[in-house]
Scaffold this active site. Structure first.
Site, short mmCIF file in Angstrom:
data_model
loop_
_atom_site.label_atom_id
_atom_site.label_comp_id
_atom_site.label_asym_id
_atom_site.label_seq_id
_atom_site.Cartn_x
_atom_site.Cartn_y
_atom_site.Cartn_z
N PHE A 1 10.20 2.32 -2.42
CA PHE A 1 9.17 2.69 -1.44
C PHE A 1 8.80 4.15 -1.64
CE2 PHE A 1 8.66 4.26 3.06
CZ PHE A 1 7.60 3.47 3.46
N THR B 1 7.12 9.76 0.44
CA THR B 1 7.30 11.21 0.43
C THR B 1 6.65 11.84 -0.80
OG1 THR B 1 9.37 10.88 1.59
CG2 THR B 1 9.04 13.04 0.62
N GLU B 2 5.98 12.97 -0.56
CA GLU B 2 5.31 13.71 -1.64
C GLU B 2 5.71 15.18 -1.55
OE1 GLU B 2 1.11 13.04 -1.46
OE2 GLU B 2 1.37 10.86 -1.39
N PRO B 3 5.43 15.98 -2.58
CA PRO B 3 5.83 17.38 -2.54
C PRO B 3 5.31 18.09 -1.29
CG PRO B 3 5.10 16.81 -4.74
CD PRO B 3 4.85 15.60 -3.89
N GLU C 1 14.31 8.88 5.97
CA GLU C 1 13.54 8.02 6.89
C GLU C 1 13.26 8.71 8.23
OE1 GLU C 1 14.27 3.85 6.88
OE2 GLU C 1 15.44 4.05 5.06
C1 LIG Z 1 18.63 10.83 -0.82
C2 LIG Z 1 17.23 10.68 -0.30
C3 LIG Z 1 16.57 9.49 -0.43
C4 LIG Z 1 15.24 9.37 0.00
N1 LIG Z 1 14.58 8.18 -0.23
C5 LIG Z 1 13.26 8.11 0.05
C6 LIG Z 1 12.51 6.94 -0.33
O1 LIG Z 1 13.05 5.95 -0.85
N2 LIG Z 1 11.17 6.94 -0.10
C7 LIG Z 1 10.52 7.99 0.49
O2 LIG Z 1 9.31 7.92 0.67
N3 LIG Z 1 11.21 9.11 0.86
C8 LIG Z 1 12.55 9.19 0.65
N4 LIG Z 1 13.26 10.32 0.99
C9 LIG Z 1 12.55 11.44 1.62
C10 LIG Z 1 12.87 11.61 3.10
O3 LIG Z 1 12.35 10.56 3.86
C11 LIG Z 1 12.35 12.98 3.51
O4 LIG Z 1 13.23 13.92 2.91
C12 LIG Z 1 12.31 13.18 4.99
O5 LIG Z 1 11.27 12.42 5.56
C13 LIG Z 1 12.11 14.66 5.38
O6 LIG Z 1 11.05 15.24 4.68
P1 LIG Z 1 11.26 16.62 3.89
O7 LIG Z 1 12.52 16.54 3.14
O8 LIG Z 1 10.00 16.90 3.15
O9 LIG Z 1 11.47 17.68 5.03
P2 LIG Z 1 10.35 18.52 5.82
O10 LIG Z 1 9.36 17.57 6.40
O11 LIG Z 1 9.86 19.58 4.92
O12 LIG Z 1 11.21 19.13 6.98
C14 LIG Z 1 12.05 20.26 6.79
C15 LIG Z 1 12.74 20.58 8.11
O13 LIG Z 1 11.76 20.83 9.12
C16 LIG Z 1 11.95 19.96 10.24
N5 LIG Z 1 10.65 19.57 10.79
C17 LIG Z 1 9.57 19.13 10.10
N6 LIG Z 1 8.57 18.83 10.96
C18 LIG Z 1 9.04 19.10 12.20
C19 LIG Z 1 8.47 19.00 13.53
N7 LIG Z 1 7.25 18.56 13.72
N8 LIG Z 1 9.26 19.37 14.58
C20 LIG Z 1 10.55 19.80 14.40
N9 LIG Z 1 11.12 19.93 13.17
C21 LIG Z 1 10.38 19.56 12.11
C22 LIG Z 1 12.70 18.76 9.68
O14 LIG Z 1 13.46 18.14 10.70
C23 LIG Z 1 13.59 19.41 8.63
O15 LIG Z 1 14.73 19.92 9.24
C24 LIG Z 1 14.59 10.46 0.62
C25 LIG Z 1 15.28 11.66 0.80
C26 LIG Z 1 16.58 11.79 0.35
C27 LIG Z 1 17.28 13.10 0.51
#
Ligand SMILES: Cc1cc2nc3c(=O)[nH]c(=O)nc-3n(C[C@H](O)[C@H](O)[C@H](O)COP(=O)(O)OP(=O)(O)OC[C@H]3O[C@@H](n4cnc5c(N)ncnc54)[C@H](O)[C@@H]3O)c2cc1C
Length: 384
Positions: free
Chosen positions: A120, A123-125, A360
């Site tokens: 799935f 997530t993007e950069p 998630e």
């Molecule tokens: C091992 C692993 C497996 C994964 N597998 C998948 C997958 O299969 N498919 C997929 O699509 N994604 C996947 N992900 C991505 C994952 O879902 C994202 O890492 C997650 O949604 C958080 O996004 P980010 O890392 O970009 O953090 P960011 O969105 O950059 O957030 C950084 C910090 O800011 C906080 N923050 C952000 N917005 C807010 C807000 N509005 N209010 C308060 N705090 C906030 C967050 O809580 C976090 O602490 C995976 C990630 C990992 C580590």
């Protein structure tokens, strides 16, 4: 906890599989970072991947809590395998929720049977928590979509054969909205980026998807054009329950290490006088684990009634994933130095548990969802 016959049957089957077939291989495969492909196939044969799907799509037609109990038993032994199951279902569920009968026949049935592996890509950069800000584009021309963009942190990306991804659809230079697409591994313009090295979950594959003019036939648009975000939210909601089951497994495994240590050190002989500190830790963990199981069971119950279960799924994910981290931390404190070595599996549980608070939707995002749902319901109460 009282379980139905069906729930007990799935829990026992998953426990038997995890203890006899998986456990002997865990240390070696986890250290090598070896993806558990053969176990994913076996889970398909055993029916575990299909627990929650209807029989017409190769599933077992069982209730949601049966699936959670199975994921818990497997994750308790190997969190990397548990996470691979979760990611597989993130690939299968959107097809079940929004696919045509043709798409279900072609993609869903092999996924449910474990004959193909799902992933799935949301997530993007530049879009993690804010999943709606997807930059990947899908330009429609002559019955084909051309997808351009990058997906990161896609679990099982290097091994999957079926991907469900989001992209901002553009038609006649107008932005239509986010759509969902089913991609096959061999589509031209789809490449897999390098595997990430992570804190934990070494055998779970995490990589990116590179989409450069990736040509997707219009038949592989999933649901209505521009209406994909709803499908992704529905998928994430079900996935959050899966993460709760996964985290329950890690919390239970860490708790059992605490009990083993207590047994070995004969603390129950003199609990009142010399071991109040240890007794407090064990009592606190046992109580919270029971609460976590009940919260997750309730979320499953609401899901199976067909009602919305957004608040319940977020509460279960938030509470149980925090508890898994907390229980691992307590187990390390209680056992002491030997728990930091790899003589015991606690250090692995501790490293693995952290993903539950991030993947998630982070805990902060779950709290926003819960507060929004609670406030929405209280608003209704006031206006009734
Ligand atoms: C091992 C692993 C497996 C994964 N597998 C998948 C997958 O299969 N498919 C997929 O699509 N994604 C996947 N992900 C991505 C994952 O879902 C994202 O890492 C997650 O949604 C958080 O996004 P980010 O890392 O970009 O953090 P960011 O969105 O950059 O957030 C950084 C910090 O800011 C906080 N923050 C952000 N917005 C807010 C807000 N509005 N209010 C308060 N705090 C906030 C967050 O809580 C976090 O602490 C995976 C990630 C990992 C580590």
């Amino acid at each position: 906890m009282l379980l139905t016959k069906q729930q007990k049957r799935w829990q026992d089957l998953a426990r038997q599989f995890a203890q006899t077939e998986v456990k002997p291989r865990v240390d070696e495969m986890e250290k090598k970072g070896e993806f558990p492909l053969q176990f994913m196939k076996r889970l398909g044969e055993l029916g575990i991947l299909g627990i929650g799907f209807p029989e017409q799509y190769g599933g077992q037609n069982a209730d949601s809590f049966s699936f959670i109990l199975a994921v818990k038993e497997i994750s308790k032994v190997w969190a990397s395998l548990g996470l691979s199951i979760g990611a597989h279902l993130l690939g299968a569920n959107p097809i079940y929720f929004a696919g045509t009968e043709e798409q279900k026949k072609r993609y869903l049935i092999p996924l449910v049977r474990g004959e193909s592996l799902g992933a799935f890509g949301l997530t993007e950069p530049s879009s993690g928590s804010d999943a709606g800000s997807s930059q990947t584009s899908a330009v429609s021309e002559n019955g084909v979509y051309a997808l351009n963009g990058r997906k990161i942190f896609t679990t099982s990306a290097s091994y999957a054969s079926t991907y469900v991804v989001s992209a901002l659809t553009i038609r006649a230079r107008e932005k239509v909205g986010i759509s969902a697409f089913i991609l096959e591994r061999n589509y031209p313009g789809l490449a897999i980026a390098k595997k990430e090295e992570k804190l934990g979950l070494w055998a779970s594959d995490t990589a990116g998807l590179i989409l450069e003019g990736c040509r997707v036939p219009k038949e592989n648009l999933l649901g209505d054009e521009g209406k994909g975000f709803r499908v992704f939210l529905q998928t994430l909601n079900a996935g959050r329950l899966g993460i709760a089951g996964w985290a329950l497994g890690i919390a239970e495994a860490a708790f059992e290490q605490m009990l083993e240590w207590a047994e070995k050190n004969e603390i129950k002989k003199d609990l009142m006088n010399n071991h109040e500190w240890e007794a407090g830790m064990i009592a606190e963990s046992a109580t919270k684990l029971e609460a976590a199981l009940l919260l997750t069971q309730e979320a499953c119950r609401v899901k199976d009634t067909g009602e919305l279960y957004i608040k319940e799924a977020s509460m279960a994910k938030y509470f149980v994933s925090s508890l898994a981290v907390e229980t691992c931390d307590l187990a390390l404190k209680l056992i002491g130095a030997s728990a930091l070595t790899n003589d015991l599996p606690v250090e692995r549980y501790f490293r693995d548990a952290k993903l539950g608070e991030i993947g998630e939707g982070t805990s902060e995002i779950q709290k926003l969802v819960i507060a929004r749902e609670v406030l929405r319901k209280s608003e209704k109460l006031v206006t009734v």
